[in-house]
Enzyme design. Structure first.
Site, PDB file in Angstrom:
ATOM      1  N   PHE A  58       5.562  -1.860   3.754  1.00 47.06           N
ATOM      2  CA  PHE A  58       4.122  -2.083   4.738  1.00 47.06           C
ATOM      3  C   PHE A  58       3.634  -0.786   5.214  1.00 47.06           C
ATOM      4  CE2 PHE A  58       6.616  -6.130   4.496  1.00 47.06           C
ATOM      5  CZ  PHE A  58       5.626  -6.863   4.162  1.00 47.06           C
ATOM      6  N   CYS A  59       3.703   0.349   4.205  1.00 46.37           N
ATOM      7  CA  CYS A  59       3.196   1.605   4.893  1.00 46.37           C
ATOM      8  C   CYS A  59       2.432   2.130   3.845  1.00 46.37           C
ATOM      9  CB  CYS A  59       4.206   2.550   5.412  1.00 46.37           C
ATOM     10  SG  CYS A  59       5.519   2.714   4.632  1.00 46.37           S
ATOM     11  N   GLY A  60       1.472   1.259   3.050  1.00 51.40           N
ATOM     12  CA  GLY A  60       0.577   1.901   2.018  1.00 51.40           C
ATOM     13  C   GLY A  60       1.411   2.851   0.944  1.00 51.40           C
TER      14      GLY A  60
END
Lengths: 139, 287
Positions: B87-89
């Site tokens: 969930f951090c690109g």
């Protein structure tokens, strides 16, 4: 009295940055004093008591766990692994880590780093000792 | 066409998602602030240590320390710093892609891999590149015991000549929206070649002597380098996650708006249809 700038930095923050008159540091070869206009110097610091004379009447005591002292251009920098003001030492934590380190040596834990355990004992004992002596002096 | 109930359900679900992404964004923002101050506050220490090292190198001349040893390179170690969680690109993707590029010049015989963070470890485990060991579960917090372990492990292997050079690959934190994948040489530590160039020209007294100071300084210097790299990477991770989650929250908001439009249309259509039924029923009765 002539003064100089002392800064105490740790990997976490800058603890202290002020003008002081003198400091006494636990150097690798024993305690050494630094006054204003000291010759440039680099020395490791052993666990021990760091005393800062801010003025004739104010003295600050700290417990230091090791690091380096660098003096140049009338400026002293202490690079500390860990350092606390004497009256802010966490006695319970120091006691606990002393107990833990001793236990490790007694039990000869698997993969024990003996040097580190001994260093841990030194650090914890240093904290306890400084807390007590400073408390006694203040009484 | 989707029924009214389906659409309502959909809206509810997207709303929940938005709530979660918004919470994650705020958590990351708080963590980022902490990580950022840590990076900034560690800098004076690092800078001063560099000053001491430079002066030491300049003054000690021929004296060296094993960490400086330059050898013919038979084995290279790459330390890849990724995050534990997603969930951090493109944060992990960027690091891993760079690592792949680096490793394409080596074979498993000439290079070994050390992973910090689960994402990198999982990736290379799947892609058949042997991972020497990995350190996980930092959860974006600097754990000094783990930093020390990593640093000690690398320096011990280097001194034992099990590896001849060690690189750190991590995301350097430049600003909240900018973090660059950066490859840094960890070991051997490069010493100022020219004795006069390093140092500030001050003639220091070394107590007791340069050699013993090296012995005290170098392990701390190594640890400091690892710590700085990890601190940078963690700050970048939180920044990347904050931005990714901010984007997700915005997208969810747009999706909800669109779904509400559709819902209203469907509901209107249903009402119209019902009215028609009633009217035509009444007409039929009249007739």
């Amino acid at each position: 009295m002539a003064s100089f700038i002392l800064s105490i930095v740790t990997p976490e923050h800058i603890l202290f940055e002020e003008e002081v008159e003198s400091i006494v540091v636990p150097g690798a070869l024993g305690y050494l004093g630094v006054l204003a206009n000291h010759a440039p110097l680099i020395t490791p610091i052993e666990p021990g008591r760091l005393t800062i004379q801010k003025s004739a009447s104010t003295e600050i005591n700290l417990a230091i766990s090791g690091g380096f002292l660098e003096v140049s251009n009338n400026k002293a920098t202490v690079l500390a692994d860990a350092v606390e003001y004497a009256d802010e030492i966490d006695i319970e934590r120091a006691k606990a880590s002393l107990k833990r380190a001793k236990q490790r040596i007694v039990e000869r834990e698997e993969g024990l780093d003996f040097e580190r355990a001994v260093a841990g004992i030194k650090r914890a004992e240093n904290r306890l000792k400084i807390f007590e002596t400073v408390a006694v002096e203040h009484r | 066409m989707a029924t009214l109930r389906d659409i309502k359900r959909r809206i509810r679900s997207v709303r929940n998602t938005r709530q979660i992404t918004r919470a994650m964004e705020m958590v990351s923002a708080a963590k980022l602030r902490r990580a950022q101050t840590r990076v900034e506050k560690a800098r004076p220490y690092a800078d001063k240590m560099q000053v001491i090292l430079d002066n030491l190198s300049a003054a000690s001349g021929t004296v060296t320390h094993p960490f400086f040893a330059k050898r013919e390179v038979k084995k290279t170690t790459l330390v890849v710093v990724t995050s534990d969680r997603g969930f951090c690109g493109s944060f992990n993707h960027n690091v891993i892609r760079r690592a792949e590029k680096f490793l394409s010049d080596y074979t498993p015989e000439t290079a070994e891999l050390v992973c910090v963070g689960k994402k990198g470890y999982d990736y290379f485990k799947r892609h058949d590149f042997p991972v020497l060991f990995s350190l996980n579960d930092f959860a974006g917090n600097l754990d000094l015991a783990k930093v020390r372990r990593l640093s000690n492990e690398m320096t011990t292997r280097f001194i034992a000549e099990e590896t001849d050079e060690v690189y750190l690959l991590f995301s350097r934190f430049e600003s909240i929206s900018r973090h660059r994948v950066s490859l840094e040489r960890f070991l051997n530590i490069e010493q100022e070649e020219d004795a006069d160039a390093g140092g500030s020209g001050v003639n220091y007294i070394f107590e007791p002597d340069p050699v013993s100071i090296y012995d005290d300084l170098m392990p701390r210097y190594a640890m400091m380098m690892v710590q700085m790299a990890l601190a940078d990477s963690f700050a970048s991770e939180h920044a990347a996650r904050m931005i990714a989650m901010g984007g997700a929250t915005k997208n969810a908001g747009e999706m909800i708006d669109n779904l509400i439009l559709v819902r209203n249309k469907v509901r209107q259509a249903a009402i119209t249809k019902e009215l028609l039924d009633i009217v035509s029923g009444a007409e039929a009765l009249k007739a």
